[in-house]
Design a protein around this motif. Structure first.
Motif, PDB file in Angstrom:
ATOM      1  N   CYS A  83       0.853  -1.199   0.000  1.00  0.00           N
ATOM      2  CA  CYS A  83       0.000   0.000   0.000  1.00  0.00           C
ATOM      3  C   CYS A  83       0.889   1.250   0.000  1.00  0.00           C
ATOM      4  CB  CYS A  83      -0.909   0.008   1.221  1.00  0.00           C
ATOM      5  SG  CYS A  83      -1.878   1.533   1.319  1.00  0.00           S
ATOM      6  N   CYS A  98      -3.775  -2.536   9.793  1.00  0.00           N
ATOM      7  CA  CYS A  98      -2.977  -1.334   9.531  1.00  0.00           C
ATOM      8  C   CYS A  98      -3.158  -0.312  10.664  1.00  0.00           C
ATOM      9  CB  CYS A  98      -3.402  -0.721   8.195  1.00  0.00           C
ATOM     10  SG  CYS A  98      -2.492   0.772   7.811  1.00  0.00           S
ATOM     11  N   LYS A 153      -4.989   3.394   9.907  1.00  0.00           N
ATOM     12  CA  LYS A 153      -6.404   3.603   9.562  1.00  0.00           C
ATOM     13  C   LYS A 153      -6.924   4.974  10.002  1.00  0.00           C
ATOM     14  CE  LYS A 153      -8.911  -0.695   9.396  1.00  0.00           C
ATOM     15  NZ  LYS A 153      -9.674  -1.548  10.284  1.00  0.00           N
ATOM     16  N   PRO A 186      -6.490  -0.213  -0.625  1.00  0.00           N
ATOM     17  CA  PRO A 186      -7.178  -0.955   0.443  1.00  0.00           C
ATOM     18  C   PRO A 186      -7.409  -2.417   0.094  1.00  0.00           C
ATOM     19  CG  PRO A 186      -8.684   0.557  -0.660  1.00  0.00           C
ATOM     20  CD  PRO A 186      -7.348   0.770  -1.288  1.00  0.00           C
ATOM     21  N   CYS A 246      -5.932   7.385   7.441  1.00  0.00           N
ATOM     22  CA  CYS A 246      -6.077   7.006   6.030  1.00  0.00           C
ATOM     23  C   CYS A 246      -7.343   7.594   5.410  1.00  0.00           C
ATOM     24  CB  CYS A 246      -6.116   5.485   5.948  1.00  0.00           C
ATOM     25  SG  CYS A 246      -6.355   4.900   4.271  1.00  0.00           S
ATOM     26  N   CYS A 279      -5.700  -3.823   5.500  1.00  0.00           N
ATOM     27  CA  CYS A 279      -6.268  -2.690   6.241  1.00  0.00           C
ATOM     28  C   CYS A 279      -6.652  -3.116   7.656  1.00  0.00           C
ATOM     29  CB  CYS A 279      -7.487  -2.127   5.518  1.00  0.00           C
ATOM     30  SG  CYS A 279      -7.089  -1.469   3.895  1.00  0.00           S
TER      31      CYS A 279
END
Ligand code: SF4
Length: 387
Positions: A15, A228, A231, A220, A234, A225
């Motif tokens: 990502c 992650c 978040k 995503p 994001c 996610c």
């Protein structure tokens, strides 16, 4: 641009937005117990191999392990104690296996910096063993889940180490090993071929070029996610962490001025809508499970109703018919001139028909032959108290 490592390239490919949070915005990730665990084991083995002729004693290695144990990221003391015990076993088993035939490696924790088509690449090889004046073996320790030989044959981390070692030491790599510490299993492959090296070089250049062009779009994926740490920062998950600004409602209603563009507002609304739909699906599935459980218990106990502290649930039993072969049902309906009555022979319509006392007995018999009577029930629930 900062030098790229195997893990930073992997992160970018996973990502780009996450890469930016970590390496440009420098937002730290939460410590993870598996990194601490891996580091603790790696350092103990580095200490074991630190002596040129004879290995340190087991007591010295274990004392080093205890003193340098990394504590960050564990859920609680119990989890940490379990991992520490596993780490002690790993180090002891490794010692028992390799101390009797101890040979100091050529390099331990060999750091490298190379240029790949102008891109700086950095890393550290856990262990390099000298085979002869022209060849070496590369070993990398792993403390996670078990893996198979295919991974060793294909893993780009090993390709990178091979590239760096051959370039910097001017020696050929004879073998590449991932050593799985929990099972004390080395899995070894031939050196990676020229195509793998070319592919990796290309990947490094492509990633570097994307970073230079500031391409940091979020990518995503459910699993990525889920774990992650970024978040809350994001854009994809903005709706979960921010109260929707009132201007969004105004703008959607009347196009009033706002510091967000209409496209941004639309993106927010789409995300919120999608999220709510997901939540509704999830709730529906949970409600269905609860309904089945309550119905099962009511029937088991022979109750028609049950009370919670605020709600009452009551069971209205009913029988229903299930038909597997819809085409045969249609044939029977046509034969008895009932097709027009049902119009669209959906399951609820046929149920209604079966309950109809005026259904001709021959038609009922034919339909009963095609179907199966099952016990159904409607669960009604209403609030009985506000408490
Ligand atoms: S939450 Fe998902 S999309 Fe956002 S940065 Fe993390 S991995 Fe990328």
């Amino acid at each position: 641009m900062r030098a790229l490592s195997h893990s930073s390239i992997s992160l970018y490919l996973e990502c780009p937005q996450k890469w930016k949070f970590k390496y440009i915005d420098k937002i730290p990730e939460k410590p993870r117990h598996f990194f601490s665990f891996g580091q603790s084991c790696h350092e103990a083995l580095e200490f074991f191999y630190g002596s040129p002729l004879i290995p340190p004693s087991l007591e010295e290695v274990m004392a080093f392990f205890e003193e340098h144990w990394k504590t960050a990221g564990y859920k609680d003391a119990k989890q940490e104690a379990e991992y520490k015990q596993q780490g002690r076993k790993i180090v002891k088993d490794f010692y028992a296996k390799y101390a009797p035939t101890y040979k100091a490696p050529f390099f331990v924790e060999y750091p490298f910096n190379i240029l790949v088509d102008g891109v700086a690449v950095t890393g550290k090889v856990d262990r390099i063993d000298k085979v002869d004046d022209k060849t070496v073996d590369i070993v990398d320790y792993k403390t996670g889940k078990a893996f198979d030989l295919e991974r060793v044959k294909e893993d780009a981390q090993l390709t990178m180490y091979q590239m760096a070692v051959e370039e910097l030491l001017g020696m050929k790599v004879r073998s590449l090993t991932f050593y799985h510490l929990p099972s004390q299993t080395p899995l070894t492959s031939e050196p990676h071929d020229i195509e793998q090296v070319k592919e990796l070089r290309q990947r490094i250049v492509t990633v570097a070029s994307s970073i230079q062009k500031s391409q940091f779009d979020p990518k995503p994926e459910e699993w990525t996610c889920k774990w992650c740490d970024y978040k809350p920062h994001c854009p994809v998950f903005r709706h979960q962490y921010l109260t929707p600004p009132p201007v969004a409602a105004e703008a959607s209603a009347g196009g009033l001025a706002t510091d967000k563009s209409e496209d941004e507002i639309l993106a927010d609304l789409v995300d919120r809508y999608g999220k709510m739909k997901e939540q509704v699906h999830e709730l529906e599935a949970n409600i269905e499970d609860l309904r089945e459980e309550i119905l099962g218990l009511l029937r088991k106990k022979g109750y028609l109703r049950a009370f919670g502290s605020q709600y009452e649930a009551s069971l209205a039993s009913e029988e229903r018919w299930e038909f597997e072969d819809r085409l045969k049902v249609v044939e029977v309906l046509k034969k008895h001139l009932l097709y027009d009555k049902v119009l669209k022979p959906s399951a609820p319509e046929v149920q209604k028909l079966m309950k109809d006392e005026n259904l001709p007995p021959e038609a009922r018999r034919d339909l009963e032959k095609l179907g199966k009577k099952v016990e159904g029930g409607t669960l009604r629930c209403h609030r009985i108290s506000d408490a």
